[in-house]
Design a protein around this motif. Structure first.
Motif, PDB file in Angstrom:
ATOM      1  N   ILE A   1     -14.987   0.289   9.806  1.00 58.00           N
ATOM      2  CA  ILE A   1     -14.176  -0.039   8.659  1.00 58.00           C
ATOM      3  C   ILE A   1     -13.160   0.906   8.515  1.00 58.00           C
ATOM      4  N   GLY A   2     -13.405   2.443   9.235  1.00 49.00           N
ATOM      5  CA  GLY A   2     -12.191   3.372   9.054  1.00 49.00           C
ATOM      6  C   GLY A   2     -11.025   3.285   9.867  1.00 49.00           C
ATOM      7  N   LYS A   3     -11.104   2.082  10.649  1.00 44.92           N
ATOM      8  CA  LYS A   3     -10.343   1.841  11.848  1.00 44.92           C
ATOM      9  C   LYS A   3      -8.914   1.889  11.323  1.00 44.92           C
ATOM     10  N   ASN A   4      -7.889   2.606  11.864  1.00 43.18           N
ATOM     11  CA  ASN A   4      -6.280   2.296  11.347  1.00 43.18           C
ATOM     12  C   ASN A   4      -6.507   2.805   9.928  1.00 43.18           C
ATOM     13  N   PHE A   5      -7.219   3.575   9.302  1.00 40.48           N
ATOM     14  CA  PHE A   5      -6.934   4.090   7.743  1.00 40.48           C
ATOM     15  C   PHE A   5      -6.384   5.452   7.886  1.00 40.48           C
ATOM     16  N   ILE A   6      -5.318   5.533   6.918  1.00 37.29           N
ATOM     17  CA  ILE A   6      -4.652   6.944   6.751  1.00 37.29           C
ATOM     18  C   ILE A   6      -3.469   6.700   5.624  1.00 37.29           C
ATOM     19  N   HIS A   7      -3.423   7.655   5.009  1.00 33.51           N
ATOM     20  CA  HIS A   7      -2.321   7.912   4.255  1.00 33.51           C
ATOM     21  C   HIS A   7      -1.294   8.371   4.799  1.00 33.51           C
ATOM     22  N   VAL A   8       0.103   7.926   4.229  1.00 37.36           N
ATOM     23  CA  VAL A   8       1.404   8.390   4.758  1.00 37.36           C
ATOM     24  C   VAL A   8       1.904   9.209   3.831  1.00 37.36           C
ATOM     25  N   HIS A   9       2.428  10.383   3.973  1.00 35.10           N
ATOM     26  CA  HIS A   9       2.817  11.587   3.057  1.00 35.10           C
ATOM     27  C   HIS A   9       4.163  11.638   3.416  1.00 35.10           C
TER      28      HIS A   9
ATOM     29  N   PRO B   1       1.061  11.445   8.685  1.00 32.77           N
ATOM     30  CA  PRO B   1      -0.182  10.996   8.257  1.00 32.77           C
ATOM     31  C   PRO B   1      -1.194  11.839   7.930  1.00 32.77           C
ATOM     32  N   VAL B   2      -1.943  11.717   6.780  1.00 32.38           N
ATOM     33  CA  VAL B   2      -2.622  12.615   5.943  1.00 32.38           C
ATOM     34  C   VAL B   2      -3.864  11.779   5.452  1.00 32.38           C
ATOM     35  N   CYS B   3      -4.955  12.527   5.546  1.00 37.82           N
ATOM     36  CA  CYS B   3      -6.073  11.868   4.503  1.00 37.82           C
ATOM     37  C   CYS B   3      -6.106  11.873   3.299  1.00 37.82           C
ATOM     38  N   PRO B   4      -6.784  10.849   2.594  1.00 35.36           N
ATOM     39  CA  PRO B   4      -6.502  10.873   0.974  1.00 35.36           C
ATOM     40  C   PRO B   4      -6.735  12.214   0.341  1.00 35.36           C
ATOM     41  N   ASN B   5      -8.050  13.110   0.975  1.00 33.74           N
ATOM     42  CA  ASN B   5      -7.833  14.271   0.053  1.00 33.74           C
ATOM     43  C   ASN B   5      -6.740  15.090   0.199  1.00 33.74           C
TER      44      ASN B   5
ATOM     45  N   HIS C   1      -6.020  -4.314   3.482  1.00 32.96           N
ATOM     46  CA  HIS C   1      -6.210  -3.078   3.821  1.00 32.96           C
ATOM     47  C   HIS C   1      -5.042  -2.045   4.343  1.00 32.96           C
ATOM     48  N   GLN C   2      -4.219  -2.696   5.207  1.00 35.86           N
ATOM     49  CA  GLN C   2      -3.241  -1.850   5.657  1.00 35.86           C
ATOM     50  C   GLN C   2      -2.072  -1.674   4.728  1.00 35.86           C
ATOM     51  N   MET C   3      -1.892  -2.675   3.796  1.00 28.63           N
ATOM     52  CA  MET C   3      -0.890  -2.748   2.661  1.00 28.63           C
ATOM     53  C   MET C   3      -1.320  -1.782   1.652  1.00 28.63           C
ATOM     54  N   VAL C   4      -2.484  -1.594   1.098  1.00 26.45           N
ATOM     55  CA  VAL C   4      -3.007  -0.936  -0.004  1.00 26.45           C
ATOM     56  C   VAL C   4      -3.632   0.413   0.498  1.00 26.45           C
ATOM     57  N   ASN C   5      -3.434   0.599   1.938  1.00 33.72           N
ATOM     58  CA  ASN C   5      -3.963   1.771   2.487  1.00 33.72           C
ATOM     59  C   ASN C   5      -2.863   2.805   2.460  1.00 33.72           C
ATOM     60  N   GLU C   6      -2.335   3.373   1.373  1.00 38.12           N
ATOM     61  CA  GLU C   6      -1.354   4.255   0.937  1.00 38.12           C
ATOM     62  C   GLU C   6      -1.361   4.660  -0.250  1.00 38.12           C
ATOM     63  N   ASP C   7      -0.397   5.598  -0.556  1.00 36.56           N
ATOM     64  CA  ASP C   7      -0.248   5.999  -1.757  1.00 36.56           C
ATOM     65  C   ASP C   7      -0.229   5.027  -2.869  1.00 36.56           C
ATOM     66  N   VAL C   8      -0.910   5.050  -4.083  1.00 37.99           N
ATOM     67  CA  VAL C   8      -1.064   3.840  -4.974  1.00 37.99           C
ATOM     68  C   VAL C   8       0.353   3.492  -5.545  1.00 37.99           C
ATOM     69  N   TYR C   9       1.392   4.269  -5.435  1.00 42.46           N
ATOM     70  CA  TYR C   9       2.523   4.065  -6.180  1.00 42.46           C
ATOM     71  C   TYR C   9       3.461   3.509  -5.318  1.00 42.46           C
ATOM     72  N   ASP C  10       3.263   3.323  -3.941  1.00 43.59           N
ATOM     73  CA  ASP C  10       4.176   2.389  -2.964  1.00 43.59           C
ATOM     74  C   ASP C  10       4.486   1.125  -3.535  1.00 43.59           C
ATOM     75  N   VAL C  11       5.688   0.870  -3.341  1.00 46.18           N
ATOM     76  CA  VAL C  11       6.224  -0.591  -3.475  1.00 46.18           C
ATOM     77  C   VAL C  11       6.881  -0.808  -2.347  1.00 46.18           C
ATOM     78  N   ASP C  12       6.950  -2.318  -1.654  1.00 44.58           N
ATOM     79  CA  ASP C  12       7.516  -2.587  -0.609  1.00 44.58           C
ATOM     80  C   ASP C  12       9.032  -2.736  -0.543  1.00 44.58           C
TER      81      ASP C  12
END
Length: 357
Positions: A198-206, A228-232, A134-145
């Motif tokens: 379930i919402g703990k430590n969830f946020i997008h990074v812009h 840090p910003v919410c998905p919306n 969840h931590q690694m998918v919890n970001e922009d869907v186009y991110d690559v490590d």
């Protein structure tokens, strides 16, 4: 300790039914594992995702020591054909009820092909994803490590993964949320306050400066380049190119909340002057606050009062800097319960309010 992906097909063995019937335990025919190994059970077609994370607690058991699992075998021929095999016992650690460990996400994090046989996971990126999905998918869907073998934080090297994508740095993301927290810097939303555990430590990074606009490797400054910003709000920031700034999007929210200006009565004007000199005393004293609360109450899917607390504090803390969190709590409690006619409404109860007429 080793980590494994083990495919399972309900047309042969209904592993989910066996786990439930056996109190979170299941026996697997194999002699490959050691006690303490971690096994990820991948359900094949049609699910195509990992369902269970399990720990090996016993190995090299013979048939007489294993559970009676014949009722869960759909393929009875295969069951009786290998009855003399050794067995390993797995204990359930976690059940994944969403698609976080889907084949699509496994491929994105380095898994090659389709799980058709038992496979040990040694790839660092894949293993990190399996352990912290969840931590690694919890970001922009186009991110690559991005490789983390350098003490400096570099980003922007163009790579090819089916289509061109720009590399993102997981280390930079972790540093960003460690410094700036998990509350959206635009609207103030905190997912743990909204959804609990379930919402703990969830946020997008812009990325404040889009990597694609730079087109070359550059040294990243976590303090000035990430937010840090919410998905919306993240999607709204990218509604134009170049993206809106944080302040511009905040202004958009204020514009929506801005009421039609009416000449206040003398009494209302006097109350407002007192509020601005000290603190907000009543929601009706500030039309912006009232409008924001009503917008949230009328959100599709509903909201909770504690969500309204969080957003109001984020939006108006500078305007009413003398107000403390408890002041907002009492103010909003009183107003919401009054307009909804719900004096028993709890702060963590989801509700929906719609003005009719």
């Amino acid at each position: 300790m080793k980590y494994w992906i083990v495919p399972s097909n309900d047309s042969t063995f209904r592993i989910g039914d066996a786990i439930k019937a056996q109190g979170g335990l299941v026996d697997w025919r194999t002699d490959k594992f050691s006690v303490g190994d971690i096994v990820f059970i991948y359900k094949t077609t049609p699910e195509k995702r990992i369902h269970y994370k399990m720990e090996v607690v016993k190995v090299k058991m013979i048939f007489d020591d294993a559970f009676e699992q014949e009722p869960f075998w759909t393929d009875k021929v295969q069951y009786y054909g290998n009855i003399i095999s050794f067995y390993a016992r797995f204990k359930l650690l976690e059940e994944y009820k969403d698609d976080i460990l889907s084949l699509h996400h496994l491929h994105e994090h380095g898994y090659q092909g389709i799980p058709r046989s038992v496979r040990e996971c040694k790839e660092e990126g894949l293993l990190e994803f399996l352990l912290h999905p969840h931590q690694m998918v919890n970001e922009d869907v186009y991110d690559v490590d991005y490789p983390e073998d350098d003490s400096l934080l570099y980003e922007g090297a163009l790579v090819t993964v089916k289509a061109n994508k720009y590399e993102r740095n997981q280390k930079a993301r972790r540093e960003c949320v460690a410094k700036k927290g998990y509350q959206c810097l635009v609207c103030g939303r905190d997912f743990e306050a909204t959804y609990g555990e379930i919402g703990k430590n969830f946020i997008h990074v812009h990325h404040l400066t889009p990597i694609s606009s730079i087109g070359k490797e550059y040294q990243l400054n976590v303090d000035t380049d990430l937010a840090p910003v919410c998905p919306n709000c993240h999607y709204m920031l990218h509604r134009k190119d170049p993206p809106y700034t944080i302040e511009e999007l905040k202004e958009k929210i204020h514009e929506v909340a801005e009421p039609v200006k009416k000449k206040p009565s003398r009494k209302a004007a006097e109350v407002r002057l007192v509020a601005e000199a000290a603190m907000l005393r009543d929601v009706n004293d500030d039309a912006e606050v009232r409008k924001l609360i009503h917008n949230m109450m009328e959100m599709d899917g509903g909201t909770m009062m504690k969500n309204i607390y969080s957003v109001c504090i984020g939006m108006f803390q500078n305007k009413y800097n003398n107000m403390k969190p408890n002041d907002w709590r009492h103010l909003i409690d009183e107003y919401v319960k009054k307009v909804t006619n719900r004096p028993d409404l709890r702060e963590d109860e989801v509700f929906f309010f719609k003005v009719v007429g």
